[in-house]
Design a protein around this motif. Structure first.
Motif, PDB file in Angstrom:
ATOM      1  N   PHE A 151       0.835  -1.191   0.000  1.00 14.23           N
ATOM      2  CA  PHE A 151       0.000   0.000   0.000  1.00 14.23           C
ATOM      3  C   PHE A 151       0.874   1.246   0.000  1.00 14.23           C
ATOM      4  O   PHE A 151       1.906   1.284   0.672  1.00 14.23           O
ATOM      5  CB  PHE A 151      -0.887   0.055   1.251  1.00 14.23           C
ATOM      6  CG  PHE A 151      -1.971  -0.981   1.278  1.00 14.23           C
ATOM      7  CD1 PHE A 151      -3.264  -0.674   0.897  1.00 14.23           C
ATOM      8  CD2 PHE A 151      -1.695  -2.274   1.696  1.00 14.23           C
ATOM      9  CE1 PHE A 151      -4.259  -1.625   0.922  1.00 14.23           C
ATOM     10  CE2 PHE A 151      -2.684  -3.242   1.732  1.00 14.23           C
ATOM     11  CZ  PHE A 151      -3.971  -2.917   1.339  1.00 14.23           C
ATOM     12  N   THR A 153       1.137   4.618   1.639  1.00 15.75           N
ATOM     13  CA  THR A 153       0.582   5.120   2.889  1.00 15.75           C
ATOM     14  C   THR A 153       1.126   6.507   3.210  1.00 15.75           C
ATOM     15  O   THR A 153       2.209   6.885   2.768  1.00 15.75           O
ATOM     16  CB  THR A 153       0.908   4.182   4.071  1.00 15.75           C
ATOM     17  OG1 THR A 153       2.327   4.041   4.197  1.00 15.75           O
ATOM     18  CG2 THR A 153       0.261   2.820   3.882  1.00 15.75           C
ATOM     19  N   ASN A 160      -4.507   5.027   3.672  1.00 13.55           N
ATOM     20  CA  ASN A 160      -4.339   3.568   3.571  1.00 13.55           C
ATOM     21  C   ASN A 160      -3.762   2.893   4.818  1.00 13.55           C
ATOM     22  O   ASN A 160      -3.377   1.731   4.747  1.00 13.55           O
ATOM     23  CB  ASN A 160      -3.468   3.210   2.367  1.00 13.55           C
ATOM     24  CG  ASN A 160      -4.200   3.362   1.053  1.00 13.55           C
ATOM     25  OD1 ASN A 160      -5.424   3.284   1.010  1.00 13.55           O
ATOM     26  ND2 ASN A 160      -3.452   3.587  -0.017  1.00 13.55           N
ATOM     27  N   GLU A 162      -5.456   2.182   7.740  1.00 12.65           N
ATOM     28  CA  GLU A 162      -6.471   1.205   8.160  1.00 12.65           C
ATOM     29  C   GLU A 162      -6.558   0.064   7.154  1.00 12.65           C
ATOM     30  O   GLU A 162      -6.669  -1.109   7.535  1.00 12.65           O
ATOM     31  CB  GLU A 162      -7.841   1.891   8.279  1.00 12.65           C
ATOM     32  CG  GLU A 162      -7.933   2.968   9.337  1.00 12.65           C
ATOM     33  CD  GLU A 162      -8.338   2.426  10.692  1.00 12.65           C
ATOM     34  OE1 GLU A 162      -8.667   1.229  10.783  1.00 12.65           O
ATOM     35  OE2 GLU A 162      -8.314   3.207  11.661  1.00 12.65           O
ATOM     36  N   GLU A 163      -6.501   0.394   5.868  1.00 10.99           N
ATOM     37  CA  GLU A 163      -6.641  -0.621   4.827  1.00 10.99           C
ATOM     38  C   GLU A 163      -5.491  -1.616   4.863  1.00 10.99           C
ATOM     39  O   GLU A 163      -5.691  -2.823   4.703  1.00 10.99           O
ATOM     40  CB  GLU A 163      -6.733   0.042   3.450  1.00 10.99           C
ATOM     41  CG  GLU A 163      -8.011   0.839   3.214  1.00 10.99           C
ATOM     42  CD  GLU A 163      -7.978   2.247   3.798  1.00 10.99           C
ATOM     43  OE1 GLU A 163      -8.933   2.997   3.533  1.00 10.99           O
ATOM     44  OE2 GLU A 163      -7.016   2.607   4.506  1.00 10.99           O
ATOM     45  N   ARG A 166      -5.890  -3.879   7.882  1.00 10.94           N
ATOM     46  CA  ARG A 166      -6.964  -4.849   7.672  1.00 10.94           C
ATOM     47  C   ARG A 166      -6.518  -5.971   6.735  1.00 10.94           C
ATOM     48  O   ARG A 166      -6.832  -7.147   6.956  1.00 10.94           O
ATOM     49  CB  ARG A 166      -8.209  -4.155   7.113  1.00 10.94           C
ATOM     50  CG  ARG A 166      -9.381  -5.123   6.976  1.00 10.94           C
ATOM     51  CD  ARG A 166     -10.687  -4.436   6.641  1.00 10.94           C
ATOM     52  NE  ARG A 166     -11.768  -5.424   6.621  1.00 10.94           N
ATOM     53  CZ  ARG A 166     -12.446  -5.804   7.696  1.00 10.94           C
ATOM     54  NH1 ARG A 166     -12.159  -5.279   8.870  1.00 10.94           N
ATOM     55  NH2 ARG A 166     -13.400  -6.710   7.596  1.00 10.94           N
ATOM     56  N   CYS A 167      -5.784  -5.603   5.696  1.00 13.56           N
ATOM     57  CA  CYS A 167      -5.251  -6.615   4.777  1.00 13.56           C
ATOM     58  C   CYS A 167      -4.389  -7.622   5.533  1.00 13.56           C
ATOM     59  O   CYS A 167      -4.517  -8.834   5.347  1.00 13.56           O
ATOM     60  CB  CYS A 167      -4.440  -5.924   3.683  1.00 13.56           C
ATOM     61  SG  CYS A 167      -3.657  -7.042   2.497  1.00 13.56           S
ATOM     62  N   SER A 202     -10.703  -7.621   0.740  1.00  7.34           N
ATOM     63  CA  SER A 202     -11.271  -6.382   0.229  1.00  7.34           C
ATOM     64  C   SER A 202     -10.203  -5.396  -0.205  1.00  7.34           C
ATOM     65  O   SER A 202     -10.473  -4.456  -0.931  1.00  7.34           O
ATOM     66  CB  SER A 202     -12.168  -5.734   1.294  1.00  7.34           C
ATOM     67  OG  SER A 202     -11.426  -5.457   2.472  1.00  7.34           O
ATOM     68  N   CYS A 203      -8.949  -5.603   0.277  1.00 12.35           N
ATOM     69  CA  CYS A 203      -7.898  -4.654  -0.071  1.00 12.35           C
ATOM     70  C   CYS A 203      -7.377  -4.930  -1.473  1.00 12.35           C
ATOM     71  O   CYS A 203      -6.865  -5.995  -1.758  1.00 12.35           O
ATOM     72  CB  CYS A 203      -6.756  -4.713   0.953  1.00 12.35           C
ATOM     73  SG  CYS A 203      -6.241  -6.365   1.403  1.00 12.35           S
TER      74      CYS A 203
END
Length: 208
Positions: A151, A153, A160, A162-163, A166-167, A202-203
């Motif tokens: 990502f 960031t 990104n 949080e994303e 989460r990934c 979802s990422c």
């Protein structure tokens, strides 16, 4: 009412000195940003609690490893029982990207999952606010070098963070299948997960 299951995961945040590891953690956990963090000495850690779904609470113990520690002898102790990692580099300093594989090799040589595979690691191209749209695509680099995703960031802009976390947690939950098929609800599971199922991540930057 059925008690929620609590899961505790140790996650490492590693990378060269000054890449923004502490800033990322502070943004993710406390939603704050400062230009004036002091360099981490040795190791520090903070806790992030996630209400993952209706049945599970995930507690992430985020270990902030000092940038110079790769050259020391303590990383084996710091890495022990980790089940995931965020590997960070600074997009404005090429040398920090050059060091990414050294950090990854150090990680893989010192900690593995119970079935012998490397712990999942997500690559963070940090400080993207300083080089808008100039971060190279890293899909093939991640596939070739064992990262589960990457990502762009920015701790400053809260981009990104949080994303990316989460990934990583998605991969931890998939990989960390507990040998016990059933546990009492509400029990605390250290570095474990029961009845994991494969699911679509979802990422969008996750390497499939």
């Amino acid at each position: 009412m059925q008690q929620q299951q609590e899961l505790l995961f140790k996650v490492l945040v590693i990378g060269d000195l000054g890449v923004g590891k502490t800033s990322i953690i502070k943004r993710y956990v406390h939603q704050i940003f400062s230009q004036h963090y002091r360099a981490t000495i040795g190791v520090d850690f903070v806790l992030k609690v996630l209400q993952w779904d209706n049945d599970r609470v995930v507690r992430l113990q985020l270990w902030d490893i000092a940038g110079q520690e790769r050259y020391g002898n303590m990383t084996r102790v710091y890495y022990r029982e980790a089940v995931g990692a965020l590997v960070v580099f600074d997009v404005t300093r090429a040398s920090t990207f050059d060091a990414v594989l050294k950090w990854k090799d150090d990680l893989d040589s010192k900690v593995t999952l119970s079935h012998g595979r490397p712990v999942p690691a997500v690559l963070l191209a940090n400080k993207s606010d300083q080089m808008a749209s100039q971060v190279p695509k890293l899909d093939s680099f991640c596939r070739e070098n064992g990262f589960v995703g990457w990502f762009e960031t920015s701790a400053k802009d809260n981009t990104n963070i949080e994303e990316a976390a989460r990934c990583l947690v998605e991969h931890i939950l998939t990989n960390e299948e507990s040998p016990a098929a059933e546990r009492e609800a509400g029990s605390l599971i250290l570095s474990g997960y029961t009845s994991a199922t494969k699911k679509h991540f979802s990422c969008s930057s996750c390497v499939k």
